[in-house]
Scaffold this active site. Structure first.
Site, PDB file in Angstrom:
ATOM      1  N   ILE A  47       0.902  -1.215   0.004  1.00 55.04           N
ATOM      2  CA  ILE A  47       0.193  -0.096  -0.101  1.00 55.04           C
ATOM      3  C   ILE A  47       0.835   1.404  -0.018  1.00 55.04           C
ATOM      4  CG2 ILE A  47      -2.267  -0.906   0.934  1.00 55.04           C
ATOM      5  CD1 ILE A  47      -1.114   0.217   3.591  1.00 55.04           C
ATOM      6  N   GLY A  48       2.019   0.995   0.126  1.00 55.63           N
ATOM      7  CA  GLY A  48       2.860   2.349  -0.167  1.00 55.63           C
ATOM      8  C   GLY A  48       4.364   1.710  -0.103  1.00 55.63           C
ATOM      9  N   GLY A  71       8.515   3.886   0.641  1.00 63.81           N
ATOM     10  CA  GLY A  71       9.240   5.057   0.863  1.00 63.81           C
ATOM     11  C   GLY A  71      10.495   4.874   1.060  1.00 63.81           C
ATOM     12  N   GLY A  72      11.441   6.002   1.454  1.00 64.71           N
ATOM     13  CA  GLY A  72      12.785   5.710   1.730  1.00 64.71           C
ATOM     14  C   GLY A  72      13.273   4.565   2.682  1.00 64.71           C
ATOM     15  N   PHE A  73      12.377   4.198   3.416  1.00 66.23           N
ATOM     16  CA  PHE A  73      12.429   3.169   4.341  1.00 66.23           C
ATOM     17  C   PHE A  73      12.177   1.730   3.820  1.00 66.23           C
ATOM     18  CE2 PHE A  73      10.939   0.178   7.736  1.00 66.23           C
ATOM     19  CZ  PHE A  73      11.891   0.425   8.813  1.00 66.23           C
ATOM     20  N   GLY A  74      11.413   1.659   2.931  1.00 65.11           N
ATOM     21  CA  GLY A  74      11.107   0.327   2.348  1.00 65.11           C
ATOM     22  C   GLY A  74       9.477   0.116   1.816  1.00 65.11           C
ATOM     23  N   MET A  75       9.087  -0.895   1.834  1.00 57.52           N
ATOM     24  CA  MET A  75       7.778  -1.085   1.493  1.00 57.52           C
ATOM     25  C   MET A  75       6.655  -1.215   2.631  1.00 57.52           C
ATOM     26  SD  MET A  75       7.501  -1.750  -1.756  1.00 57.52           S
ATOM     27  CE  MET A  75       8.088  -2.317  -3.023  1.00 57.52           C
ATOM     28  N   LYS A  90       5.241  -2.303   7.942  1.00 58.62           N
ATOM     29  CA  LYS A  90       6.353  -1.297   7.212  1.00 58.62           C
ATOM     30  C   LYS A  90       7.485  -2.156   7.103  1.00 58.62           C
ATOM     31  CE  LYS A  90       7.838   3.239   8.272  1.00 58.62           C
ATOM     32  NZ  LYS A  90       7.840   4.236   8.665  1.00 58.62           N
ATOM     33  N   ASP A  99       8.835  15.783  10.535  1.00 60.85           N
ATOM     34  CA  ASP A  99       8.675  15.412   9.007  1.00 60.85           C
ATOM     35  C   ASP A  99       7.320  15.298   8.930  1.00 60.85           C
ATOM     36  OD1 ASP A  99       9.467  14.741   6.565  1.00 60.85           O
ATOM     37  OD2 ASP A  99       9.378  12.645   6.867  1.00 60.85           O
TER      38      ASP A  99
END
Ligand SMILES: *[C@@H]1O[C@H](CO)[C@@H](O)[C@H](O)[C@H]1NC(C)=O
Ligand SMILES: *[C@@H]1O[C@H](CO)[C@@H](O)[C@H](O)[C@H]1NC(C)=O
Ligand SMILES: *[C@@H]1O[C@H](CO)[C@@H](O)[C@H](O)[C@H]1NC(C)=O
Ligand SMILES: *[C@@H]1O[C@H](CO)[C@@H](O)[C@H](O)[C@H]1NC(C)=O
Ligand SMILES: CC(=O)N[C@H]1CO[C@H](CO)[C@@H](O)[C@@H]1O
Length: 834
Positions: free
Chosen positions: A502-503, A505-509, A524, A620
């Site tokens: 569902i998303g 980012g810099g961190f992962g999936m 996450k 953030d």
């Protein structure tokens, strides 16, 4: 290293030059008093080279001082179970054992209970008290599984009596085995412990007179040690289950015996295997920009009870003297700063050393122990170690009364002052904040009031308000009970099924998942080698397990097995706010819905800033980090960057900032000083995003339009804000509501932090804007001329229809005190962040 290896006696005379190593040859410890009883047995039993005397034998009978006891044998002993567990003595009346004491001093008393069932007695239904020399050690005690109890106590009488008292008419007690033996001299040193108090560290007096109950005995970084390999027949268990973050630590070990010193620990304090293994900082994951500790959370049951925490150290990681400096923390107290093992142990590596601490347990349910980098160590040498730890509860220690008593005083003071004057409340806040710099503050419980320092303005002396802040009961710092097994997460996400993403980012999936108990979650999963690594992961767990709030996305758990970094959150059905504003084709939100979402988010941020006395900066804030549940209730998410300190480090610039460009506080950029006002700036950008339904940065637009904040502020200053709002909102916002909204956004986006309102002010303004929209109240003429109008006190004093009364009161009173509060907060936060 090699010279310390002394495996065989035959080579010792040739190579053994070091005095300390002669220690090796010294005889094993022999206690002066030494009673080992196998209760209910008519034979003596050998266990680990020790003989336990059956208390039905002729010698054994002498210790039992009452009739009315029965010896019982387990009819179905499980194969391999300890011989001590196969018989028991059952007491149907008050009965005791008595042991003659030859030598005054500290003794160990151990009681073994194993509740087997026989025809006449089902031992797990026993209920009884146990006392030793008149001190109650166990009351209303019952045993459901094998239980081992160890007490360390001073004996100065000729006899030691262990008394068993059954509870109730049909009650009975039992015991399977008893050990009573002398501890080595100086096992507990009277004035040897550092007493950690909120006011500072003192020497604890009278330690040897305390009755101590062993709660944990842990061989950090090593294997389980059985009584066979310990000169006091102790069991030491490995630390892995207590490590809050396994990847923060890396086991170390060294072969050969340690260099026992007169000044340090002896083999009786802890055996070789404890000292020759340790956990050290996992430097693979370390960078100066993102420091971390190793933390263990050891469960303790009672709160406000003094504990003796004995930490064992032995520098088995350095290659030369004075390489290792580190800090030791206990329950968030700074327990020992810059511990330099080389200097405390007479300049020798691998020399055992121990330090005793006395500390109150708090209500987190855990004793938290951390070792972490000192500021003195250079990057090259940065490290921290722990070899072993024991936690012992003071059974007859001073209880919580003192501590909770003083808390009550604070609450009282708080509520009295609250009714009197806001300035006093501000003072109180400052005092508390200062107090908390010694002892880190406790986070507020989930359901506590959203407290603002200004809440008392309206003459509201509701004591609950103060209570919520001061008497807060925290969640554990980093709650190991939030750990979720990897297998469970594989199950929940159908083994990270791509269709559930569902998303990213810099961190992962981020995956959608369903736990076995049907809870919907967002999972996450940190990408391997992601730039946003361990420190962010750790921060997020710490921040989120400390704080829970209706408008902050809550952490369901985390997983760090198999070098995975996985965070599991509550699932937010409608996803990020951003998707509902532009670019995804979702139906447009009404102005009222948008305001409600902003109000919820502002509540969450306000709580972050002020709710826990220490203040947390999100760092953030953006529309992708505001998530909506199925009812469009908004919650703030993504705390990975929270409170990591004021400097823009590499990681931040390359990952965090890129995504968040356009939201970044210009002052933070220039001065690299982070305050809660940086979040206010970012939130100001979110306000405009919501109003105009376009991204904070849109590189496809013409140059003056790229940056949303700059562009909209030009229109706001011209008084033509309505020209640039979301076309879907055209004609739907009441002029007053829009005007106030524009002013609020403008203040949030002020060049300098001091000129920006606090999150509490923003919250109040948004609520007011919503009211203007709902009721269409006309603005009072004087408002327009008052620049301070936005800095009004608590939302509590807002009547449904604002009256000029309230406005005037606000105008008169805010200027001074509110600004003071904000400045103090930002200062504290700034210092804290360094
Ligand atoms: C132990 O201490 C008590 C009280 O301090 C004293 O009366 C007794 O003589 C001592 N016993 C020995 C064996 O030292
Ligand atoms: C005692 O320690 C030695 C060496 O560490 C180990 O090999 C042995 O298995 C241990 N014995 C017991 C009974 O734990
Ligand atoms: C280590 O833990 C202590 C106590 O919780 C904290 O004050 C300190 O900032 C931590 N240090 C690092 C580098 O995380
Ligand atoms: C805490 O209490 C529970 C139940 O009373 C018990 O099972 C557990 O062993 C205790 N833990 C500690 C650390 O004493
Ligand atoms: C986030 C990170 O860098 N984790 C690493 C920590 O160190 C271990 C090895 O000690 C790696 O396996 C992890 O990937």
């Amino acid at each position: 290293m090699g010279k310390k290896k002394l495996p065989f006696l035959s080579i010792i005379p040739l190579f053994l030059l070091q005095f300390s190593s002669l220690h090796l040859l010294s005889v094993a410890f022999t206690p002066s008093d030494n009673y080992l009883i196998n209760c209910g047995s008519n034979a003596n039993t050998d266990v680990d080279t020790r003989q336990f005397v059956g208390d039905s034998t002729d010698t054994g009978k002498g210790f039992l001082s009452a009739s009315g006891s029965i010896s019982l044998t387990d009819p179905n002993p499980s194969p391999g179970s300890s011989p001590l567990y196969q018989t028991a003595r059952v007491f149907t009346r008050v009965s005791s054992y008595e042991f003659g004491i030859r030598k005054n001093g500290t003794h160990l008393v151990r009681l073994h209970f194993f509740p087997f069932s026989s025809q006449n007695y089902v031992l797990n239904s026993a209920n009884f008290h146990v006392s030793v020399d008149g001190y109650s050690l166990l009351s209303d005690f019952s045993v459901k599984t094998a239980v081992f109890k160890e007490y360390i106590l001073m004996v100065t009488r000729e006899k030691l009596e262990i008394l068993f008292t059954p509870v109730g008419k049909w009650g009975f007690g039992f015991v399977n085995s008893i050990e009573v033996f002398s501890a080595p001299d100086d096992f507990i040193v009277d004035e040897g412990a550092r007493f950690l108090k909120p006011t500072g560290i003192e020497v604890y007096n009278g330690l040897s007179l305390q009755i101590l109950e062993t709660v944990h005995r842990i061989n950090v970084g090593g294997q389980k040690i059985t009584p066979f390999n310990d000169s006091l027949w102790r069991t030491w268990i490995p630390d892995a289950d207590f490590l809050v973050l396994k990847s923060a630590a890396k086991p170390a070990s060294r072969s050969g015996p340690p260099n026992y010193q007169k000044e340090g620990a002896s083999r009786e304090i802890a055996p070789d295997n404890v000292y020759m293994t340790a956990q050290q900082l996992n430097r693979d994951n370390y960078s100066l920009a993102a420091k971390f500790n190793i933390t263990w959370a050891l469960p303790v049951n009672s709160s406000g009870v003094k504990h003796l925490v004995r930490m064992h150290f032995c520098d088995i990681v350095s290659t030369a003297l004075n390489q290792l400096y580190f800090n030791v923390y206990l329950n968030d107290y700074s327990a020992y700063k810059e511990l330099d093992l080389s200097s405390v142990t007479v300049h020798m590596l691998a020399a055992p050393y121990y330090i005793d601490f006395v500390v109150d347990s708090d209500d987190s349910g855990f004793m938290r122990i951390s070792v972490g980098p000192s500021d003195l160590s250079t990057n090259l040498r940065i490290n921290a170690i722990l070899n072993g730890v024991e936690v012992m509860k003071m059974v007859n220690g001073v209880s919580s009364t003192l501590q909770s008593g003083s808390k009550k005083v604070w609450v009282l003071v708080g509520s009295v002052l609250g009714g009197v004057s806001a300035i006093c409340v501000v003072l109180l806040v400052v005092l508390l904040a200062l107090k908390c710099r010694k002892r880190k503050p406790k986070p507020k419980p989930a359901e506590s009031v959203e407290w603002s320092p200004m809440a008392a303005y309206g003459g509201n002396s509701d004591s609950k308000v103060s209570e919520g802040t001061i008497n807060a009961s925290p969640g554990p710092n980093m709650n190991p009970s939030l750990k979720i097994p990897f297998a469970e997460i594989q199950f929940a996400t159908n083994n990270f099924d791509k269709s559930l993403v569902i998303g990213s980012g810099g961190f992962g999936m981020v995956y959608k998942g369903v736990l076995r108990d049907h809870t919907k979650v967002a999972v996450k999963r940190g990408a391997r080698g992601s730039r946003q690594g361990l420190p962010e992961f750790q921060t997020e767990i710490m921040v989120l397990s400390k704080i829970r709030h209706r408008h902050l996305v809550s952490l369901v758990g985390y997983c760090e097995e198999q070098s995975e970094m996985i965070l599991v959150y509550e699932y937010m059905e409608k996803g990020p706010l951003k998707n509902h504003l532009y670019g995804s084709g979702l139906p447009s939100l009404s102005w009222k819905q948008r305001l409600e979402i902003l109000i919820c988010s502002a509540r969450g941020l306000h709580y972050l800033h002020t709710g826990s006395a220490q203040g947390i900066i999100h760092r953030d804030v953006k529309s992708t980090n505001i998530l909506l549940d199925e009812n469009y209730l908004a919650k703030v998410a993504d705390f990975g960057l929270s409170r990591l300190g004021p400097c823009l480090d590499e990681t931040h610039v390359s990952t965090g900032v890129k995504g968040s460009f356009g939201y970044l506080d210009p002052e933070y950029f220039r001065r690299q000083q982070l305050t809660d006002k940086s979040d206010v700036y970012s939130f100001g950008v979110v306000l405009l995003e919501v109003l105009c339904a376009r991204p904070a940065i849109d590189p496809l637009l013409s140059r003056e339009q790229v940056n949303l904040a700059e562009w909209v502020m030009q229109w706001q200053k011209k008084g033509l804000l309505e020209k640039v709002i979301d076309p879907q909102l055209m004609g739907k916002i009441k002029p007053n509501s829009l005007k106030k909204f524009g002013e609020t956004a403008e203040k949030c986006l002020a060049e300098y932090g001091v000129d920006r309102p606090t999150m509490g002010d923003v919250l109040w303004n948004l609520e007011y804007i919503l009211q203007l929209q709902e009721t269409g109240t006309q603005r009072e003429p004087h408002e327009d001329s008052t620049t301070n109008a936005s800095m009004l006190p608590s939302p509590r004093v807002v009547p449904r229809v604002p009256s000029s009364n309230v406005r005037i009161e606000g105008d008169n009173s805010d200027g001074g005190s509110d600004i003071t509060t904000s400045q103090i907060f930002s200062q504290l936060i700034t210092n804290e962040g360094r």
